[in-house]
Motif scaffolding. Structure first.
Motif, PDB file in Angstrom:
ATOM      1  N   LEU A 247       0.832  -1.203   0.000  1.00 58.79           N
ATOM      2  CA  LEU A 247       0.000   0.000   0.000  1.00 58.79           C
ATOM      3  C   LEU A 247       0.869   1.257   0.000  1.00 58.79           C
ATOM      4  CD1 LEU A 247      -3.188   0.589   2.109  1.00 58.79           C
ATOM      5  CD2 LEU A 247      -1.338   2.259   2.222  1.00 58.79           C
ATOM      6  N   LEU A 248       1.886   1.271   0.823  1.00 58.80           N
ATOM      7  CA  LEU A 248       2.754   2.440   0.930  1.00 58.80           C
ATOM      8  C   LEU A 248       3.463   2.736  -0.391  1.00 58.80           C
ATOM      9  CD1 LEU A 248       3.107   4.144   3.474  1.00 58.80           C
ATOM     10  CD2 LEU A 248       5.281   3.009   3.869  1.00 58.80           C
ATOM     11  N   ASP A 249       3.897   1.681  -1.097  1.00 63.47           N
ATOM     12  CA  ASP A 249       4.588   1.871  -2.374  1.00 63.47           C
ATOM     13  C   ASP A 249       3.660   2.473  -3.426  1.00 63.47           C
ATOM     14  OD1 ASP A 249       6.887   0.820  -1.287  1.00 63.47           O
ATOM     15  OD2 ASP A 249       6.529  -1.208  -2.044  1.00 63.47           O
ATOM     16  N   ILE A 250       2.405   2.052  -3.425  1.00 63.19           N
ATOM     17  CA  ILE A 250       1.441   2.602  -4.385  1.00 63.19           C
ATOM     18  C   ILE A 250       1.120   4.057  -4.048  1.00 63.19           C
ATOM     19  CG2 ILE A 250      -0.919   2.409  -5.283  1.00 63.19           C
ATOM     20  CD1 ILE A 250      -0.749  -0.607  -4.789  1.00 63.19           C
ATOM     21  N   TRP A 251       0.930   4.329  -2.773  1.00 61.21           N
ATOM     22  CA  TRP A 251       0.574   5.684  -2.347  1.00 61.21           C
ATOM     23  C   TRP A 251       1.665   6.689  -2.688  1.00 61.21           C
ATOM     24  CZ3 TRP A 251      -3.513   8.399  -1.129  1.00 61.21           C
ATOM     25  CH2 TRP A 251      -3.391   9.585  -0.408  1.00 61.21           C
ATOM     26  N   PHE A 252       2.925   6.274  -2.562  1.00 64.99           N
ATOM     27  CA  PHE A 252       4.030   7.194  -2.778  1.00 64.99           C
ATOM     28  C   PHE A 252       4.734   7.013  -4.125  1.00 64.99           C
ATOM     29  CE2 PHE A 252       4.219   7.465   2.012  1.00 64.99           C
ATOM     30  CZ  PHE A 252       3.851   8.798   2.077  1.00 64.99           C
ATOM     31  N   LYS A 253       4.202   6.197  -5.008  1.00 66.98           N
ATOM     32  CA  LYS A 253       4.879   6.038  -6.298  1.00 66.98           C
ATOM     33  C   LYS A 253       4.797   7.335  -7.103  1.00 66.98           C
ATOM     34  CE  LYS A 253       2.888   2.493  -8.171  1.00 66.98           C
ATOM     35  NZ  LYS A 253       2.425   1.467  -9.148  1.00 66.98           N
ATOM     36  N   ASP A 254       5.725   7.513  -8.025  1.00 65.40           N
ATOM     37  CA  ASP A 254       5.834   8.770  -8.771  1.00 65.40           C
ATOM     38  C   ASP A 254       4.529   9.135  -9.477  1.00 65.40           C
ATOM     39  OD1 ASP A 254       8.444   8.950  -7.957  1.00 65.40           O
ATOM     40  OD2 ASP A 254       9.304   8.236  -9.858  1.00 65.40           O
ATOM     41  N   LYS A 255       3.855   8.146 -10.047  1.00 69.26           N
ATOM     42  CA  LYS A 255       2.609   8.405 -10.771  1.00 69.26           C
ATOM     43  C   LYS A 255       1.553   8.988  -9.845  1.00 69.26           C
ATOM     44  CE  LYS A 255      -0.868   6.005 -13.610  1.00 69.26           C
ATOM     45  NZ  LYS A 255      -1.242   4.683 -14.188  1.00 69.26           N
ATOM     46  N   SER A 256       1.439   8.453  -8.658  1.00 68.12           N
ATOM     47  CA  SER A 256       0.453   8.923  -7.695  1.00 68.12           C
ATOM     48  C   SER A 256       0.734  10.360  -7.264  1.00 68.12           C
ATOM     49  CB  SER A 256       0.428   8.012  -6.465  1.00 68.12           C
ATOM     50  OG  SER A 256       0.174   6.668  -6.819  1.00 68.12           O
ATOM     51  N   ILE A 257       1.994  10.636  -6.957  1.00 59.99           N
ATOM     52  CA  ILE A 257       2.368  11.973  -6.499  1.00 59.99           C
ATOM     53  C   ILE A 257       2.211  12.997  -7.620  1.00 59.99           C
ATOM     54  CG2 ILE A 257       4.307  13.383  -5.705  1.00 59.99           C
ATOM     55  CD1 ILE A 257       5.241  11.004  -4.054  1.00 59.99           C
ATOM     56  N   LYS A 258       2.542  12.607  -8.841  1.00 56.11           N
ATOM     57  CA  LYS A 258       2.415  13.517  -9.977  1.00 56.11           C
ATOM     58  C   LYS A 258       0.956  13.935 -10.178  1.00 56.11           C
ATOM     59  CE  LYS A 258       3.265  13.913 -14.945  1.00 56.11           C
ATOM     60  NZ  LYS A 258       3.757  13.211 -16.176  1.00 56.11           N
ATOM     61  N   ILE A 259       0.039  12.985 -10.086  1.00 55.87           N
ATOM     62  CA  ILE A 259      -1.385  13.294 -10.270  1.00 55.87           C
ATOM     63  C   ILE A 259      -1.855  14.269  -9.197  1.00 55.87           C
ATOM     64  CG2 ILE A 259      -3.704  12.300 -10.038  1.00 55.87           C
ATOM     65  CD1 ILE A 259      -2.629   9.830 -11.524  1.00 55.87           C
ATOM     66  N   ARG A 260      -1.457  14.041  -7.938  1.00 57.72           N
ATOM     67  CA  ARG A 260      -1.868  14.947  -6.863  1.00 57.72           C
ATOM     68  C   ARG A 260      -1.339  16.355  -7.108  1.00 57.72           C
ATOM     69  NH1 ARG A 260       0.443  10.520  -3.299  1.00 57.72           N
ATOM     70  NH2 ARG A 260      -1.235   8.965  -3.402  1.00 57.72           N
ATOM     71  N   LYS A 261      -0.099  16.427  -7.564  1.00 59.64           N
ATOM     72  CA  LYS A 261       0.527  17.734  -7.765  1.00 59.64           C
ATOM     73  C   LYS A 261      -0.181  18.522  -8.870  1.00 59.64           C
ATOM     74  CE  LYS A 261       5.035  19.877  -8.607  1.00 59.64           C
ATOM     75  NZ  LYS A 261       6.488  19.639  -8.796  1.00 59.64           N
ATOM     76  N   ILE A 262      -0.440  17.881 -10.003  1.00 58.93           N
ATOM     77  CA  ILE A 262      -1.040  18.625 -11.110  1.00 58.93           C
ATOM     78  C   ILE A 262      -2.497  18.976 -10.821  1.00 58.93           C
ATOM     79  CG2 ILE A 262       0.553  17.684 -12.825  1.00 58.93           C
ATOM     80  CD1 ILE A 262      -1.541  15.779 -13.756  1.00 58.93           C
ATOM     81  N   LEU A 263      -3.203  18.124 -10.069  1.00 59.03           N
ATOM     82  CA  LEU A 263      -4.589  18.451  -9.716  1.00 59.03           C
ATOM     83  C   LEU A 263      -4.638  19.607  -8.717  1.00 59.03           C
ATOM     84  CD1 LEU A 263      -6.317  14.953  -9.431  1.00 59.03           C
ATOM     85  CD2 LEU A 263      -6.813  16.735 -11.100  1.00 59.03           C
ATOM     86  N   THR A 264      -3.692  19.643  -7.799  1.00 60.94           N
ATOM     87  CA  THR A 264      -3.640  20.754  -6.855  1.00 60.94           C
ATOM     88  C   THR A 264      -3.317  22.050  -7.567  1.00 60.94           C
ATOM     89  OG1 THR A 264      -2.934  19.239  -5.108  1.00 60.94           O
ATOM     90  CG2 THR A 264      -2.579  21.575  -4.703  1.00 60.94           C
ATOM     91  N   ASN A 265      -2.615  21.960  -8.685  1.00 61.34           N
ATOM     92  CA  ASN A 265      -2.265  23.129  -9.486  1.00 61.34           C
ATOM     93  C   ASN A 265      -3.310  23.438 -10.567  1.00 61.34           C
ATOM     94  OD1 ASN A 265       0.221  24.034  -8.335  1.00 61.34           O
ATOM     95  ND2 ASN A 265       1.216  22.222  -9.175  1.00 61.34           N
ATOM     96  N   ARG A 266      -4.547  22.958 -10.357  1.00 61.26           N
ATOM     97  CA  ARG A 266      -5.703  23.307 -11.191  1.00 61.26           C
ATOM     98  C   ARG A 266      -5.667  22.707 -12.597  1.00 61.26           C
ATOM     99  NH1 ARG A 266      -7.800  28.119  -8.520  1.00 61.26           N
ATOM    100  NH2 ARG A 266      -9.244  28.421 -10.240  1.00 61.26           N
ATOM    101  N   ASN A 267      -4.865  21.680 -12.798  1.00 58.49           N
ATOM    102  CA  ASN A 267      -4.776  21.064 -14.128  1.00 58.49           C
ATOM    103  C   ASN A 267      -5.607  19.786 -14.149  1.00 58.49           C
ATOM    104  OD1 ASN A 267      -4.134  19.916 -16.555  1.00 58.49           O
ATOM    105  ND2 ASN A 267      -1.928  19.840 -16.221  1.00 58.49           N
ATOM    106  N   ARG A 268      -6.730  19.813 -14.858  1.00 58.64           N
ATOM    107  CA  ARG A 268      -7.576  18.631 -15.008  1.00 58.64           C
ATOM    108  C   ARG A 268      -7.592  18.150 -16.465  1.00 58.64           C
ATOM    109  NH1 ARG A 268     -12.945  18.645 -11.264  1.00 58.64           N
ATOM    110  NH2 ARG A 268     -12.122  19.678  -9.408  1.00 58.64           N
TER     111      ARG A 268
END
Length: 292
Positions: A247-268
């Motif tokens: 679970l921890l590896d999925i939560w912190f994998k690069d793909k997961s973090i990238k999606i959170r970052k771009i969504l927080t920056n208003r990119n949908r």
């Protein structure tokens, strides 16, 4: 017209903030998921008009999560001393699973500081099952009532008989008229409501606002697939599989973090977020800022 907002959103926003846990990852302090939502089967006994299940061709699969997978996840969360919310909900009716009591007991045994919740339409519920849920370790039940005030009264009588505390239950009347959004905070389920009985179109262009949901929610189904978001009924983005990965590896994998970052920056501007009409800012901003 003003959209209906579930009264439970205020409480969820509070728990998302108060139960946030930071974890040291690559020399950075980042939050763990505050809410873990489990869609623990492929089946539901209803096809509500405002649900993607009402669309022609939506497949109902009578398969359930395995005890082995539940034990694996519970052990991993135990190692983290997890104290967030674990909720049985998702795209299904959790009470159809005969092992639901065992699953609740397992999570409470391994994660005693967590908050275990279940969302149910109440159809399979009776006084004995309700009692057994709380004996198994349940902290809160959210009953969505679809057939009218009589059922609201029926479930309230059960609750009163068991003398549940106010923070242990919510009975939500989902039988309101269409002009009151049926008593639900409606969304187009990331574009999956176009063919439902109550049709909600895809957005013609991506919304110009952030979304914090993937920053505080980890959602997975009975197959172990971790979805980017609980609104992604089409399973357009699968971040990993819990049968094969931690679970921890999925939560912190690069793909997961990238999606959170771009969504927080208003990119949908990617599927399925480009057609989704969910606000996404009602809770979780504090978690999202860490990933930004």
């Amino acid at each position: 017209m003003k959209k209906f907002l579930d009264s439970n959103i205020k409480f969820k926003n509070q728990t998302v903030t108060e139960r946030m846990q930071l974890f040291s990852y690559k020399n950075k302090e980042l939050p763990l998921p505050t809410e873990i939502e489990i869609s623990e089967s492929g089946t539901c006994n209803r096809k509500c008009s405002f649900c993607p299940r009402s669309a022609d061709g939506f497949e109902d699969i009578k398969e359930f999560i395995s005890k082995d997978l539940v034990s694996k996840i519970a052990n991993e969360l135990s190692d983290l001393n997890y104290r967030g919310v674990i909720r049985f909900s998702g795209f299904v009716e959790p009470m159809l699973d005969k092992k639901i009591f065992d699953h609740i007991h397992t999570f409470k045994k391994f994660c005693p500081n967590s908050r275990i919740e279940i969302v149910t339409n109440g159809d399979p519920l009776n006084i004995n099952r309700l009692k057994r849920l709380f004996e198994s370790g349940l902290d809160k039940i959210l009953i969505s009532v679809y057939d009218g005030k009589e059922d609201v009264i029926k479930f309230q009588k059960m609750i009163d008989e068991l003398k549940l505390k106010q923070d242990q239950y919510i009975v939500r009347d989902r039988s309101l008229p269409e002009d009151q959004d049926f008593g639900i905070t409606l969304s187009n389920r990331a574009g999956m409501m176009e063919n439902a009985e109550y049709q909600i179109p895809k957005t013609p262009s991506p919304l110009d606002n952030p979304c914090y949901i993937p920053s505080y929610t980890l959602f997975f189904d009975y197959l172990g697939d971790v979805l980017m978001c609980p609104h992604d009924w089409g399973k357009k983005i699968i971040l990993g599989n819990l049968k094969k990965e931690k679970l921890l590896d999925i939560w912190f994998k690069d793909k997961s973090i990238k999606i959170r970052k771009i969504l927080t920056n208003r990119n949908r501007n990617f599927s399925p977020c480009n057609v989704c009409d969910v606000d996404g800012t009602l809770m979780g901003e504090k978690s999202a800022q860490y990933f930004k």
